[in-house]
Design a protein around this motif. Structure first.
Motif, mmCIF file in Angstrom:
data_model
loop_
_atom_site.group_PDB
_atom_site.id
_atom_site.type_symbol
_atom_site.label_atom_id
_atom_site.label_comp_id
_atom_site.label_asym_id
_atom_site.label_seq_id
_atom_site.Cartn_x
_atom_site.Cartn_y
_atom_site.Cartn_z
ATOM 1 N N LEU A 59 0.802 -1.220 0.000
ATOM 2 C CA LEU A 59 0.000 0.000 0.000
ATOM 3 C C LEU A 59 0.833 1.269 0.000
ATOM 4 O O LEU A 59 0.347 2.325 -0.397
ATOM 5 C CB LEU A 59 -0.918 0.033 1.222
ATOM 6 C CG LEU A 59 -1.832 -1.170 1.437
ATOM 7 C CD1 LEU A 59 -2.709 -0.948 2.657
ATOM 8 C CD2 LEU A 59 -2.656 -1.434 0.201
ATOM 9 N N CYS A 104 -6.107 -5.182 -4.627
ATOM 10 C CA CYS A 104 -5.960 -3.719 -4.754
ATOM 11 C C CYS A 104 -7.120 -3.132 -5.552
ATOM 12 O O CYS A 104 -7.692 -2.106 -5.172
ATOM 13 C CB CYS A 104 -4.647 -3.374 -5.447
ATOM 14 S SG CYS A 104 -3.147 -3.828 -4.548
ATOM 15 N N CYS A 153 -1.225 0.972 -5.064
ATOM 16 C CA CYS A 153 -1.237 -0.396 -4.536
ATOM 17 C C CYS A 153 -0.677 -1.305 -5.616
ATOM 18 O O CYS A 153 -1.013 -1.154 -6.795
ATOM 19 C CB CYS A 153 -2.668 -0.798 -4.173
ATOM 20 S SG CYS A 153 -2.846 -2.381 -3.315
#
Length: 175
Positions: free
Chosen positions: A79, A147, A157
């Protein structure tokens, strides 16, 4: 003037972080604050102090280390990857902003974990604070699908294979 700014940061930072006045905070209520023991000689010694963000990041990564190590060999959604000086979305990150960013991600994604890239040869840079989701996937496609399902923009992501051997080659698949 600089002294006033430093005092304001030291005094107000706990309010921003914890949503309560410093006078109500105690060492037992928060891992971020420390106070001198009762009966300390100096009244100034009993004023709460804030743990520096770099130390807090280090502590959080250490707490997450066992879980992250259990993901060795798996693909995970990555992330974030930031170090002091990183500019992203018009924000220049320092340790405080990296900590805030991590805490925001961890609040939204309870499976988020923090790691130090220097502990993993799968990363090109060895001085980044990296946030991954602790959900293992067999393939990069599956991690990237996670994601997509969360609504992340392509640059926010990606799939990362956590590996202790080799280097970064073949361990990152962007969307």
């Amino acid at each position: 003037m600089a002294v006033l700014v430093v005092v304001a940061v030291v005094v107000l930072r706990p309010v921003v972080l914890f949503g309560e006045p410093v006078a109500q905070a105690s060492a037992s209520a928060s891992p971020f604050l420390t106070t001198a023991p009762a009966g300390a000689a100096s009244p100034a010694a009993s004023v709460p102090t804030v743990v520096p963000a770099t130390d807090r990041l280090t502590d959080l990564a250490a707490l997450d280390r066992p879980v992250v190590q259990g993901l060795t060999g798996w693909w995970v959604p990555q992330l974030s990857s930031k170090r002091p000086g990183t500019v992203d979305g018009g924000v220049t990150y320092d340790a405080d902003r990296i900590l805030d960013h991590y805490e925001g991600l961890a609040a939204r994604y309870p499976g988020a974990a923090l790691l130090w890239s220097g502990d993993w040869p799968a990363f090109k840079g060895d001085d980044y604070w990296v946030v991954v989701v602790t959900q293992p996937f067999s393939t990069a496609v599956e991690a990237n699908s996670w994601c997509d399902a969360q609504g992340f923009a392509p640059d926010d992501c990606l799939a990362k294979k956590l590996s202790r051997s080799g280097g970064p080659q073949g361990t990152t698949v962007p969307r």
